[in-house]
Design an enzyme around this catalytic site. Structure first.
Site, PDB file in Angstrom:
ATOM      1  N   LYS A 117     -11.678 -33.057  65.745  1.00 32.30           N
ATOM      2  CA  LYS A 117     -11.772 -33.698  64.428  1.00 32.30           C
ATOM      3  C   LYS A 117     -10.985 -34.723  64.241  1.00 32.30           C
ATOM      4  O   LYS A 117     -11.513 -35.926  63.312  1.00 32.30           O
ATOM      5  CB  LYS A 117     -11.630 -32.575  63.273  1.00 32.30           C
ATOM      6  CG  LYS A 117     -12.777 -31.642  63.272  1.00 32.30           C
ATOM      7  CD  LYS A 117     -12.943 -30.910  61.775  1.00 32.30           C
ATOM      8  CE  LYS A 117     -14.292 -30.071  61.711  1.00 32.30           C
ATOM      9  NZ  LYS A 117     -14.459 -29.439  60.577  1.00 32.30           N
ATOM     10  N   LYS A 199     -21.986 -29.339  70.919  1.00 32.01           N
ATOM     11  CA  LYS A 199     -22.329 -28.098  70.118  1.00 32.01           C
ATOM     12  C   LYS A 199     -23.373 -28.625  69.134  1.00 32.01           C
ATOM     13  O   LYS A 199     -23.188 -29.502  68.538  1.00 32.01           O
ATOM     14  CB  LYS A 199     -21.476 -27.088  69.412  1.00 32.01           C
ATOM     15  CG  LYS A 199     -20.696 -27.697  68.241  1.00 32.01           C
ATOM     16  CD  LYS A 199     -19.841 -26.789  67.706  1.00 32.01           C
ATOM     17  CE  LYS A 199     -19.123 -27.260  66.347  1.00 32.01           C
ATOM     18  NZ  LYS A 199     -18.508 -26.508  65.791  1.00 32.01           N
ATOM     19  N   LYS A 202     -23.966 -30.192  62.052  1.00 33.10           N
ATOM     20  CA  LYS A 202     -24.634 -30.771  61.148  1.00 33.10           C
ATOM     21  C   LYS A 202     -24.198 -32.302  61.043  1.00 33.10           C
ATOM     22  O   LYS A 202     -25.021 -33.097  60.562  1.00 33.10           O
ATOM     23  CB  LYS A 202     -24.307 -30.256  59.531  1.00 33.10           C
ATOM     24  CG  LYS A 202     -23.007 -29.482  59.444  1.00 33.10           C
ATOM     25  CD  LYS A 202     -22.936 -28.377  58.351  1.00 33.10           C
ATOM     26  CE  LYS A 202     -21.833 -27.586  58.471  1.00 33.10           C
ATOM     27  NZ  LYS A 202     -21.922 -26.284  57.817  1.00 33.10           N
TER      28      LYS A 202
HETATM   29  P1  TYM Z   1     -18.287 -23.505  60.236  1.00 32.44           P
HETATM   30  O1  TYM Z   1     -18.627 -23.893  58.750  1.00 32.44           O
HETATM   31  O2  TYM Z   1     -18.329 -24.616  61.037  1.00 32.44           O
HETATM   32  O3  TYM Z   1     -19.394 -22.489  60.859  1.00 32.44           O
HETATM   33  C1  TYM Z   1     -19.957 -21.429  60.463  1.00 32.44           C
HETATM   34  C2  TYM Z   1     -20.133 -20.258  61.343  1.00 32.44           C
HETATM   35  O4  TYM Z   1     -21.187 -20.797  62.353  1.00 32.44           O
HETATM   36  C3  TYM Z   1     -20.632 -20.770  63.591  1.00 32.44           C
HETATM   37  N1  TYM Z   1     -21.233 -21.975  64.369  1.00 32.44           N
HETATM   38  C4  TYM Z   1     -22.134 -22.156  65.459  1.00 32.44           C
HETATM   39  N2  TYM Z   1     -22.513 -20.892  66.070  1.00 32.44           N
HETATM   40  C5  TYM Z   1     -23.246 -21.057  67.068  1.00 32.44           C
HETATM   41  N3  TYM Z   1     -23.475 -22.282  67.861  1.00 32.44           N
HETATM   42  C6  TYM Z   1     -23.286 -23.349  66.968  1.00 32.44           C
HETATM   43  N4  TYM Z   1     -23.542 -24.691  67.373  1.00 32.44           N
HETATM   44  C7  TYM Z   1     -22.546 -23.208  65.827  1.00 32.44           C
HETATM   45  N5  TYM Z   1     -21.889 -24.080  64.687  1.00 32.44           N
HETATM   46  C8  TYM Z   1     -21.191 -23.350  64.154  1.00 32.44           C
HETATM   47  C9  TYM Z   1     -19.213 -21.169  63.484  1.00 32.44           C
HETATM   48  O5  TYM Z   1     -18.529 -20.428  64.734  1.00 32.44           O
HETATM   49  C10 TYM Z   1     -18.934 -20.256  62.272  1.00 32.44           C
HETATM   50  O6  TYM Z   1     -18.814 -18.811  62.604  1.00 32.44           O
HETATM   51  N6  TYM Z   1     -13.561 -22.436  59.831  1.00 32.44           N
HETATM   52  C11 TYM Z   1     -14.844 -21.745  59.713  1.00 32.44           C
HETATM   53  C12 TYM Z   1     -15.074 -21.125  58.473  1.00 32.44           C
HETATM   54  C13 TYM Z   1     -14.244 -20.329  58.015  1.00 32.44           C
HETATM   55  C14 TYM Z   1     -14.175 -18.972  58.544  1.00 32.44           C
HETATM   56  C15 TYM Z   1     -12.875 -18.230  57.841  1.00 32.44           C
HETATM   57  C16 TYM Z   1     -14.813 -18.471  59.523  1.00 32.44           C
HETATM   58  C17 TYM Z   1     -12.970 -20.454  56.909  1.00 32.44           C
HETATM   59  N7  TYM Z   1     -12.502 -19.357  56.907  1.00 32.44           N
HETATM   60  C18 TYM Z   1     -12.469 -16.985  57.870  1.00 32.44           C
HETATM   61  C19 TYM Z   1     -14.247 -17.064  59.491  1.00 32.44           C
HETATM   62  C20 TYM Z   1     -13.064 -16.352  58.907  1.00 32.44           C
HETATM   63  C21 TYM Z   1     -15.930 -22.952  60.012  1.00 32.44           C
HETATM   64  O7  TYM Z   1     -15.533 -24.030  59.713  1.00 32.44           O
HETATM   65  O8  TYM Z   1     -17.142 -22.598  60.290  1.00 32.44           O
END
Ligand code: TYM
Length: 333
Positions: A117, A199, A202
């Site tokens: 990032k 991956k 969005k």
């Molecule tokens: P975020 O918002 O990027 O993504 C949410 C969830 O989706 C999963 N994910 C994917 N899984 C498979 N293939 C993909 N291409 C893909 N893109 C995203 C992510 O692994 C995630 O599970 N930091 C986290 C949000 C967060 C969080 C937490 C998660 C904040 N606090 C506490 C667990 C526990 C995030 O940015 O996810």
């Protein structure tokens, strides 16, 4: 499970930083839904996390409500689970500060997502982007979570949360449950349809690389028809066939078919047939979600009543952990 047996706690969150993707759904949210009966599930919209990247205020407000409705449309049921908005529950920012003082600069420097990032947003490498995994650790630890259903890209952050919890417990006794990641066998890493080495995200510059949860059927079919494959024209899972492997992963994850079965079903058929089948399976999987979303998003008062109720319970549960942690550190409570 015996009625008297205490259910394990599940915690997870998603950033409401734009429309939810097929990757988010297959990697995480679908499991959130499946886990609701067996576990005490607590889910959050991690809106505090989103400002590590600059947001446009009006758009951010809309994204938060849309994401709340989308996750409910996926099947997160507020009668069964607690589904709240992170910034409404002040304990998250507070525990993050405390845990920041128990996390090393070197540990955070090793986070691959920070490296990615900061390369992508070189003009805004803010301290929040750097300490983001600590906020995430706090999210999980506040609820004494046993399991954290996430996609593979969050594995390193979960490991950090475990290390922080163990370190804190080592100093002060059992304050935090040491959580475990729960990463699906299939769908943990859905790749871009246009560049299957990256991956699905969005923020993909190529709109055809990412399928959104609320894309209409024609858009979904078009994106799958344009998906990058290879010149072999054979549906099989193998090294170097990243595009086809990704399509097989998506297809298997949605239909439940094994790779072997998919290879048998598409023997002698071309990629055109296969891409159409994957597109149709995804259209059918997402159709009821889009329909439920259209209804939910119109009822802002109902959505608000759902998150207000959840915010309150989340505050109550998390305040217990925060209080305990602060007392151990030496704050006067
Ligand atoms: P975020 O918002 O990027 O993504 C949410 C969830 O989706 C999963 N994910 C994917 N899984 C498979 N293939 C993909 N291409 C893909 N893109 C995203 C992510 O692994 C995630 O599970 N930091 C986290 C949000 C967060 C969080 C937490 C998660 C904040 N606090 C506490 C667990 C526990 C995030 O940015 O996810």
């Amino acid at each position: 499970m015996e009625a008297t047996e205490k259910k394990e706690v599940v915690f997870s969150a998603i950033q409401p930083s734009g429309t939810i993707t097929l990757g988010n759904y297959l990697g995480a949210v679908r499991n959130w839904v499946k886990m609701q009966d067996e576990y005490n599930c607590i889910y959050a919209l991690a809106d505090l996390h989103t400002i590590t990247v600059r947001q446009e205020p009006a758009k951010m407000r809309k994204n938060i409500i849309d994401a709340y409705a989308s996750i409910m449309a996926c099947g997160v049921d507020v009668e069964k689970s607690i589904f709240f908005i992170q910034s409404h529950v002040h304990t998250h920012a507070e525990l993050a500060w405390v845990l920041n003082c128990y996390t090393q600069f070197g540990e955070l420097s090793r986070m691959t997502q920070f490296k990615d990032k900061s390369a992508k947003h070189a003009d805004n490498i803010n301290a929040g982007l750097f300490t983001y995994p600590v906020l995430m650790a706090g999210d999980i630890l506040l609820y004494q979570a046993d399991k954290v259903p996430v996609g593979a890209d969050q594995k390193q952050h979960i490991e950090l949360a475990r290390d922080i919890a163990a370190r804190f417990n080592g100093l002060y006794g059992d304050v935090f449950k040491v959580p475990e990641g729960f990463i699906p066998k299939n769908g943990a890493r859905v790749m871009s349809l246009q560049n299957p080495l990256n991956k699905m995200s969005k923020s993909d510059e190529n709109v055809n690389g990412c399928v959104h949860l609320l894309d209409d059927p024609d858009t979904i079919m078009r994106k799958f028809k344009r998906a990058v494959t290879d010149s072999e024209a054979c549906v099989r899972y193998a090294d170097g066939k990243d595009g086809v492997n990704n399509l097989m992963t998506i297809y298997s994850s949605v239909t439940g078919l094994s790779f072997e079965q998919i290879e048998r079903d598409f023997e002698g058929k071309g990629y055109g047939d296969f891409k159409a089948a994957v597109g149709e399976a995804v259209v059918e999987e997402l159709r009821p979600i889009r329909e439920r979303y259209e209804k939910l998003v119109k009822d802002k008062a109902y959505l608000e009543s759902c998150y207000r109720a959840a915010d309150e319970i989340a505050l109550k549960i998390s305040s217990r952990t925060l209080g305990k942690a602060m007392k151990k550190v030496g704050f006067v409570r």
